[in-house]
Structure formats: C-alpha cells, structure tokens
Design an enzyme around this catalytic site. Structure first.
Site, short mmCIF file in Angstrom:
data_model
loop_
_atom_site.label_atom_id
_atom_site.label_comp_id
_atom_site.label_asym_id
_atom_site.label_seq_id
_atom_site.Cartn_x
_atom_site.Cartn_y
_atom_site.Cartn_z
N LYS A 109 0.84 -1.20 0.00
CA LYS A 109 0.00 0.00 0.00
C LYS A 109 0.88 1.25 0.00
O LYS A 109 0.61 2.23 -0.69
CB LYS A 109 -0.96 -0.02 1.20
CG LYS A 109 -2.09 -1.03 0.98
CD LYS A 109 -2.88 -1.40 2.20
CE LYS A 109 -3.83 -2.55 1.85
NZ LYS A 109 -4.52 -3.14 2.98
N ASP A 117 -11.64 2.06 3.11
CA ASP A 117 -11.94 0.64 2.95
C ASP A 117 -13.44 0.43 2.74
O ASP A 117 -13.87 -0.66 2.36
CB ASP A 117 -11.53 -0.13 4.22
CG ASP A 117 -10.21 -0.87 4.06
OD1 ASP A 117 -9.84 -1.16 2.90
OD2 ASP A 117 -9.57 -1.16 5.08
N GLN A 140 -5.24 -1.92 9.09
CA GLN A 140 -5.03 -3.24 8.49
C GLN A 140 -5.65 -4.33 9.37
O GLN A 140 -5.37 -4.42 10.57
CB GLN A 140 -3.51 -3.49 8.33
CG GLN A 140 -3.17 -4.77 7.60
CD GLN A 140 -3.64 -4.77 6.15
OE1 GLN A 140 -3.45 -3.81 5.42
NE2 GLN A 140 -4.28 -5.85 5.73
#
Ligand code: NAP
Length: 284
Positions: A52, A119, A96
């Site tokens: 990322k 997300d 995460q």
C-alpha cells in the site's frame, strides 16, 4: 479456452489514471494522504501494508505508516484513530485487518470518520452502498467490477452467482452486481445444491477461502469466472478458490491467481483515497 483477464494491466491503468488526477489536484493545492495503521507483526499484513505504501508513492500520495506493537490497547488504538480523523493532511485511514484478538475491530472501524473510511467498512458507507448512493466502494468487489468493465462484460440481466457472504467481499460484491442489473444469488456454507446453483451462472464469483474449491462441474460452458481467493495449495503455493486447470477450458473469461483480482484491491484503495481528498476539499 478462456480469455485470461490481466489484473496487473488493469490495475496499472487505474493507478496511472489516479496518478494523473492526483497531479491535477496538486495544482489546486490538494495533496491526497493515506494513513495506514498496522498493529502487531502478522507477516501477511506487513506485506499488504508495504504494498500500500509503494502504491501511494507510485501515484504521488502522501503516506504515513503507524506501526503499533501487538500489546496495543483498545484505548491507544482509538486515540490514534481520533487523532487521524482530525489530521488535515490525512484523507484516508486504513486499519489493516485482522487486528490482534484482544482488540475490538468493529469499534475501531466505527470510530473512523466515514469520509476517511477508504476501505468502505464503516456502517454508514455500507448503508450507502446498499441504497446505491456512495462515494467509496470496498476495494476488492470494486476491483472485480473494474475487471468486468475492462472486458466490456455485460452484467445486465445475467445470472450472477457469488460464493461467499463476508462483509468485505461476498455481500458488497452481490450488491454491486445487483446495481448493474444482474440477477444475483449468494451462496454460503449452508447452501443446498451448490453445484446446480453455480452451474447456472453466467458470471461466477468465488470468495470462499478454500483452495481450488470451484471445479469444472460447477461451471457453465462459456461462464465468466472471477476468482477472489488468495489461498495456499498443498505445496504452500499461492492459488485461488477456483481450480484453474479444470475450469479455464470451460470458461469464456477467467481471472488468474496471482495476477487477477489481487492487484485490483490496492488500485481501488488509491481511487478511494483520491475520492476522499476530493470530498474533503469540496471538489466533487
Ligand atoms: P470469509 O470471511 O472466510 O468468508 C468465506 C465465505 O465462504 C463465507 O461466507 C462462507 O460461508 C463461505 N463458504 C465457506 N465454505 C463454503 C462451502 N463449503 N460452500 C459454500 N460457501 C462456503 O472470507 P473472505 O474474507 O470473504 O475471503 C474469501 C477469499 O478471498 C479468501 O481466500 C481471501 O484470502 C480472499 N480475499 C482476497 C482479497 C484480494 O484482495 N484478492 C481480498 C479479500 C479476501 P458462511 O458464511 O456460511 O460461513
């Protein structure tokens, strides 16, 4: 023989477009920024976080990493999220997952400001997806839609079967196909007649998490087969939920693992972060 959908190429195109737009935003004084929070030392999470960061560099975003020890408390993590919610340089916050077991993932996700929830896991964003009025889409299902679009695959009126009903893949995947007028069936571990149901699919999406689960006798001749799975085979080698060798000769299109859906997830994260920067600067 199926046409293999090249996720790496499509992902590169998406990232190139994001990079162009980021450049244009910078000319207007806006520099998109993504904060990635990692708790603990799970090796797979470490790889995802590094990827990322690399993608942010490639598209010209600011990226900040917050690596916290596995012993981090809920209060410490919540404090960081609240701080990032207030941070003007940061447009997107990604925590995460999975988090270490003692931490409450749901509470952490709900603490993220929905306009920074790149997300798209926050209940507010999930609800917006449900009603078809959204800015952010969860990255993996959005990546699948981009792959279908890249090959001009018609969804309107088609039989679509999604195997898997997780909140991050299966359910939003089904919703996105429905928004494009697919006739959608969701299968899961309690589904009866799985083989028959899958065999009806014009578009079959596998998000099961079982290596090579989808066999040729579950696939209609000429179906489009999308493999979301990231599994390990008996030799520890990365493979998908679809038995590629068996299914590929029957399908019209198929995604490989690796090199199919996987690279799309990060590309869509970059797209969401760009969108977040635009929203927060009144540019949408
Ligand atoms: P998950 O939360 O474990 O969900 C798996 C789903 O499969 C569940 O809904 C489960 O049904 C269903 N299932 C399990 N066994 C089944 C069976 N025998 N028959 C029919 N359905 C069955 O997994 P996930 O997070 O959605 O991930 C799925 C796969 O995608 C994994 O391989 C994961 O690594 C991969 N993935 C890839 C990306 C990417 O970027 N490419 C991103 C996310 C996930 P129940 O609900 O009834 O238990």
């Amino acid at each position: 023989m199926a046409k293999i959908i090249d996720g790496r190429a499509v992902s590169a195109n998406v990232k190139a477009e994001v990079a162009r737009e980021a450049q244009a935003l910078k000319a207007q004084g806006v520099a998109p920024g993504l904060a990635v929070v990692i708790v603990g030392d799970d090796p797979a999470s470490r790889v995802y976080v590094n990827n990322k960061k690399k993608a942010c560099e490639l598209v010209g975003f600011l990226s900040e990493e917050y690596a916290m020890p596995a012993s981090t408390t809920q209060a410490e993590l919540m404090e960081l999220v609240h701080k990032l919610n207030q941070d003007k340089k940061i447009n997107g916050i990604l925590v995460q997952l999975p988090l270490p077991k003692h931490l409450d993932e749901k509470a952490v996700i709900e603490a993220i400001d929905p306009v920074k929830d790149v997300d798209a896991f926050h209940a507010s964003n999930v609800g917006k997806i449900m009603i078809g009025d959204y800015h952010f889409l969860p990255c993996t299902p959005a990546g699948v839609m981009e792959l279908l679009k890249s090959e001009n695959i018609e969804i309107n009126g088609k039989e679509c079967v999604v195997i898997g009903r997780s909140n991050i893949v299966g359910k939003p995947m089904a919703m996105l196909l429905l928004h494009q007028n697919g006739t959608v069936t969701i299968c899961h571990s309690r589904t009866q007649n799985l083989k028959e149901t899958c065999s009806r699919a014009d578009i079959l999406v596998a998000a099961v998490g079982i290596p090579k689960f989808v066999k040729a006798d579950m696939v209609k001749e000429g179906a489009v087969v999308i493999d979301v799975g990231m599994d390990r085979d008996e030799n520890g080698k990365l493979c998908g939920d679809v038995d590629f060798a068996q299914v590929e000769p029957k399908a019209s299109y198929i995604t490989p693992v690796p090199g199919g859906v996987g690279p799309m997830t990060i590309a869509m994260l970059m797209k969401n972060t760009l969108m977040a920067a635009k929203i927060q600067n009144g540019l949408t």
